[in-house]
Each structure stands twice: as structure tokens, then as C-alpha cells.
Design an enzyme around this catalytic site. Structure first.
Site, PDB file in Angstrom:
ATOM      1  N   CYS A   1       0.829  -1.201   0.000  1.00 63.87           N
ATOM      2  CA  CYS A   1       0.000   0.000   0.000  1.00 63.87           C
ATOM      3  C   CYS A   1       0.865   1.254   0.000  1.00 63.87           C
ATOM      4  O   CYS A   1       0.887   2.011  -0.967  1.00 63.87           O
ATOM      5  CB  CYS A   1      -0.920  -0.026   1.227  1.00 63.87           C
ATOM      6  SG  CYS A   1      -1.612   1.571   1.670  1.00 63.87           S
TER       7      CYS A   1
ATOM      8  N   GLU B   1      -4.115  -5.808  -3.491  1.00 58.54           N
ATOM      9  CA  GLU B   1      -4.037  -4.452  -4.086  1.00 58.54           C
ATOM     10  C   GLU B   1      -4.484  -4.510  -5.553  1.00 58.54           C
ATOM     11  O   GLU B   1      -5.254  -3.666  -6.011  1.00 58.54           O
ATOM     12  CB  GLU B   1      -2.614  -3.907  -4.034  1.00 58.54           C
ATOM     13  CG  GLU B   1      -2.206  -3.249  -2.734  1.00 58.54           C
ATOM     14  CD  GLU B   1      -2.806  -1.858  -2.543  1.00 58.54           C
ATOM     15  OE1 GLU B   1      -3.580  -1.374  -3.395  1.00 58.54           O
ATOM     16  OE2 GLU B   1      -2.514  -1.252  -1.502  1.00 58.54           O
TER      17      GLU B   1
HETATM   18  C1  LIG Z   1      -6.023   0.531  -2.002  1.00 56.89           C
HETATM   19  C2  LIG Z   1      -4.977   1.568  -1.638  1.00 56.89           C
HETATM   20  N1  LIG Z   1      -3.666   1.175  -1.572  1.00 56.89           N
HETATM   21  C3  LIG Z   1      -2.745   2.135  -1.240  1.00 56.89           C
HETATM   22  C4  LIG Z   1      -3.070   3.436  -0.964  1.00 56.89           C
HETATM   23  C5  LIG Z   1      -2.012   4.449  -0.607  1.00 56.89           C
HETATM   24  N2  LIG Z   1      -1.973   4.763   0.751  1.00 56.89           N
HETATM   25  C6  LIG Z   1      -4.408   3.760  -1.025  1.00 56.89           C
HETATM   26  N3  LIG Z   1      -4.848   4.992  -0.770  1.00 56.89           N
HETATM   27  N4  LIG Z   1      -5.371   2.813  -1.376  1.00 56.89           N
END
Ligand SMILES: Cc1ncc(CN)c(N)n1
Length: 221
Positions: free
Chosen positions: A135, A209
Site C-alpha cells: 500500500c 491491491e
Molecule cells: C487501495 C490503496 N492502496 C494504497 C493506498 C495508498 N496509501 C491507497 N490509498 N489505497
């Protein structure tokens, strides 16, 4: 090779499917349907609420005060900075912060956030930080790539604000600090016997993800 490089090279297909997903290329050239981006942003707001809980868990799991401060900084970056982008962009469509909070959660959002929270509950701080790595560090890498593509219509691309937010210095610094802290934790707590378990967590979080992008991508079809 650094710990993070070892994680990435153990999951090449998953990392590529995530960081080069068609959704990201649609952001770069502006071709992403607005419905896909909107679905993504609403679910991402819910995602960030759950990730704030994961950072709060990281505070609890911290062996030292310095680890605790690092986790608290990550928590503040979500609550005080990143979520504001979502509120601002969704506000342009007439959606308020409370509309976002009340949106029905998608299965992909629940699966990903529950996986990370579970990895952190069962494991130590290093296991939790490995689950969080795709993330926080992944978005910095993705946005840097998208910003470097320099499409001809960059000035009029409606998604430029999103790219600039994650390619910009403040987010890049958050990601660099998260990476440095994970390397430090790996020096302290990663043993060869644990490496397979940590790679599994990283791979799974990376796959989740990519599923998140895919969920939003489908909404645009
Ligand atoms: C699903 C997702 N992955 C990562 C990020 C980055 N913090 C986010 N905002 N959203």
C-alpha cells in the site's frame, strides 16, 4: 539486496499485476472512465479508515517508543492528509465526507483490509509492516512511474491531481520513511526461518491491491 527488494523479487508477477494494472495507465493518459475513478475513490475512503485502524494497531504492537512514533506519523498521514484528497475530489461530485463513510463496502475492500488487520493481530510489528508495504510503498512507486510518462495532454488530465498527490514530495517522504523503518525492523526481527512467512504476507497483500484496482476497473465497464 535490501529486505524490500527481496520481497519484490519474490513476487514479480503479483507486483507487476498491481503496479502496472490497466487502471493505473488509465489514470496516466486520462482515459479511465469517471465511474471507475469514482467507485475507486469511495471505496478507497473506506479503505483508508480501516488502514488507519491498522496503523493504530501498529502503535499497539510497537516494541519501542521510536516504533510507536513512526506508526503514529503514518496514522496522521492517513487521517490528516490522504483522506482530505478523497473528500476534496468527491466533493466535486457533490459527495460529502459522511456520504463516503456511509457507502456500502465492496467485498474487495473488506477482503484486503481484513487480511492486513489479521496479519497484524496474529503477528508482530514486522509482519504488520510487511502487510502494509504494498500500500504505502507501492503507491509511491506507481505515482512516480505515472508522473514520468508525460502524456501530451498532461495539463488537462482530470487525474493529474491524484498523480501529483502521490508523486509529490510529502507522500514520497512518507513512503521512504515507511520503507526505511521496515528495513530497520527486518534487521531486528527477520530471520531466515521467517522469510517464507513474510513473503507470503507480502504476496497476498500485493494480490489484494491488484484486486482493488480490478474492482474499480470493472465498475467503469
Ligand atoms: C487501495 C490503496 N492502496 C494504497 C493506498 C495508498 N496509501 C491507497 N490509498 N489505497
Amino acid at each position: 539486496m535490501s529486505f524490500f527488494e527481496r520481497l519484490k523479487t519474490s513476487a514479480p508477477a503479483e507486483w507487476r499485476a498491481y503496479t502496472e494494472h490497466p487502471f493505473t495507465n488509465g489514470l496516466a493518459d486520462g482515459s479511465l472512465p469517471e465511474t471507475a475513478f469514482r467507485h475507486y475513490l469511495v471505496q478507497d475512503y473506506l479503505f483508508l479508515i480501516e488502514f488507519a485502524r491498522a496503523y493504530a494497531l501498529a502503535v499497539y504492537k510497537s516494541p519501542s517508543l521510536a516504533d510507536m512514533r513512526e506508526a503514529a506519523t503514518g496514522l496522521s498521514a492517513i487521517l490528516d492528509v490522504e483522506m482530505n484528497l478523497h473528500v476534496k475530489l468527491c466533493g466535486e461530485w457533490g459527495l460529502s465526507a459522511s456520504d463516503l463513510e456511509q457507502a456500502p463496502p465492496a467485498a474487495e475492500m473488506l477482503a484486503y483490509t481484513r487480511y492486513v488487520l489479521d496479519a497484524g493481530m496474529r503477528g508482530d510489528l514486522l509482519a504488520l509492516k510487511v502487510a502494509l508495504a504494498p500500500c504505502v510503498i507501492g503507491y509511491a512507486e506507481i505515482a512516480t512511474r505515472l508522473a514520468s510518462l508525460r502524456h501530451a495532454d498532461a495539463a488537462t488530465n482530470a487525474y493529474r491531481v491524484w498523480i501529483d498527490e502521490y508523486a509529490g514530495a510529502p507522500y514520497q517522504e512518507v513512503a521512504a520513511n515507511a520503507r526505511a523503518h521496515m528495513e530497520q525492523l527486518a534487521d531486528r526481527y527477520a530471520t531466515p526461518a521467517r522469510e517464507a512467512e513474510l513473503i507470503t504476507i507480502f504476496k497476498e497483500a500485493t494480490r489484494l491491491e491488484a484486486d482493488f484496482w480490478e474492482m474499480a476497473w470493472r465498475a467503469g465497464k
